[in-house]
Write an enzyme that holds these catalytic residues in place. Structure first.
Site, PDB file in Angstrom:
ATOM      1  N   GLN A  95       0.854  -1.204   0.000  1.00 16.10           N
ATOM      2  CA  GLN A  95       0.000   0.000   0.000  1.00 16.10           C
ATOM      3  C   GLN A  95       0.884   1.245   0.000  1.00 16.10           C
ATOM      4  OE1 GLN A  95      -2.660   0.359   3.378  1.00 16.10           O
ATOM      5  NE2 GLN A  95      -3.738   2.124   2.499  1.00 16.10           N
ATOM      6  N   HIS A 120      -8.556   2.119  -0.357  1.00 14.69           N
ATOM      7  CA  HIS A 120      -9.112   2.191  -1.709  1.00 14.69           C
ATOM      8  C   HIS A 120      -9.091   0.823  -2.345  1.00 14.69           C
ATOM      9  CE1 HIS A 120      -4.808   3.045  -1.646  1.00 14.69           C
ATOM     10  NE2 HIS A 120      -4.731   2.356  -2.776  1.00 14.69           N
ATOM     11  N   PHE A 121     -10.038   0.629  -3.234  1.00 10.69           N
ATOM     12  CA  PHE A 121     -10.061  -0.565  -4.082  1.00 10.69           C
ATOM     13  C   PHE A 121      -9.565  -0.176  -5.463  1.00 10.69           C
ATOM     14  CE2 PHE A 121     -12.784  -2.276  -0.821  1.00 10.69           C
ATOM     15  CZ  PHE A 121     -12.638  -3.650  -0.918  1.00 10.69           C
TER      16      PHE A 121
HETATM   17  P1  5GP Z   1      -1.798   1.572  -3.259  1.00 10.35           P
HETATM   18  O1  5GP Z   1      -0.352   1.318  -3.531  1.00 10.35           O
HETATM   19  O2  5GP Z   1      -1.936   2.454  -2.044  1.00 10.35           O
HETATM   20  O3  5GP Z   1      -2.652   0.345  -3.203  1.00 10.35           O
HETATM   21  O4  5GP Z   1      -2.363   2.373  -4.508  1.00 10.35           O
HETATM   22  C1  5GP Z   1      -2.249   3.746  -4.668  1.00 10.35           C
HETATM   23  C2  5GP Z   1      -2.585   4.045  -6.103  1.00 10.35           C
HETATM   24  O5  5GP Z   1      -2.740   5.441  -6.229  1.00 10.35           O
HETATM   25  C3  5GP Z   1      -1.512   3.615  -7.095  1.00 10.35           C
HETATM   26  O6  5GP Z   1      -2.070   2.739  -8.053  1.00 10.35           O
HETATM   27  C4  5GP Z   1      -1.040   4.926  -7.703  1.00 10.35           C
HETATM   28  O7  5GP Z   1      -0.764   4.799  -9.078  1.00 10.35           O
HETATM   29  C5  5GP Z   1      -2.180   5.862  -7.455  1.00 10.35           C
HETATM   30  N1  5GP Z   1      -1.813   7.236  -7.265  1.00 10.35           N
HETATM   31  C6  5GP Z   1      -0.755   7.716  -6.559  1.00 10.35           C
HETATM   32  N2  5GP Z   1      -0.772   9.073  -6.552  1.00 10.35           N
HETATM   33  C7  5GP Z   1      -1.872   9.437  -7.245  1.00 10.35           C
HETATM   34  C8  5GP Z   1      -2.445  10.717  -7.553  1.00 10.35           C
HETATM   35  O8  5GP Z   1      -1.941  11.786  -7.194  1.00 10.35           O
HETATM   36  N3  5GP Z   1      -3.596  10.713  -8.275  1.00 10.35           N
HETATM   37  C9  5GP Z   1      -4.192   9.548  -8.694  1.00 10.35           C
HETATM   38  N4  5GP Z   1      -5.309   9.666  -9.395  1.00 10.35           N
HETATM   39  N5  5GP Z   1      -3.671   8.330  -8.422  1.00 10.35           N
HETATM   40  C10 5GP Z   1      -2.532   8.289  -7.706  1.00 10.35           C
END
Ligand code: 5GP
Length: 142
Positions: free
Chosen positions: A96, A102-103
């Protein structure tokens, strides 16, 4: 882990950072992932402040999965996808990177997809994909 009200998604929720929104209601926001692992990669977040699934209230969790189901149906339709991958990471140890639950909804399989949060996508292409998802959501609600 204490919730950081200044994490990226909290800022997106408050409109302090831009996002390509495809769906919003009183409890939920869905928007395009800006580093998509595949075309149509969409994120669904609750408005409730929670770092991960363990911290989310039962009520918000139940609501969120119904919204994920709905948006996944729209993404499936928008990209004529035979299959849809849905995933959700809890904790840095699980990969994460943004500490607001988030999903992820990704058309197709992650096998052969791009790396996780690895590279910025083409914003014009993502904007066009967002429009396809909005149209599919509109069709679902007809
Ligand atoms: P995690 O790693 O927390 O499961 O996923 C976070 C997601 O957020 C990643 O897929 C990454 O590409 C996306 N993400 C990171 N920063 C931003 C942002 O500023 N805007 C958007 N729309 N997505 C983001």
């Amino acid at each position: 882990m204490a919730y950081d009200p200044d994490n990226i998604f909290a800022k997106i929720l408050r409109d302090e950072l831009p996002s390509m929104r495809v769906y919003e209601d009183d409890t939920t926001l869905a928007f395009m992932d800006m580093m998509p692992q595949a075309k149509g990669h969409t994120l669904v977040i609750p408005k409730e402040a929670a770092v991960d699934l363990h911290e989310l209230s039962n009520v918000a969790a139940a609501d969120l999965i119904v919204k994920v189901q709905m948006i996944a149906s729209a993404v499936k339709q928008a990209f004529s996808a035979d299959g849809i991958t849905i995933f959700q990471l809890n904790g840095a140890a699980a990969g994460q990177t943004v500490p607001h639950i988030h999903f992820h909804i990704v058309p197709g399989s992650l096998l052969g997809a791009k790396g996780h949060a690895a590279a910025q996508g083409d914003s014009d292409e993502i904007a066009a994909d967002a429009e396809l998802i909005r149209a599919a959501l509109h069709n679902l609600h007809k």
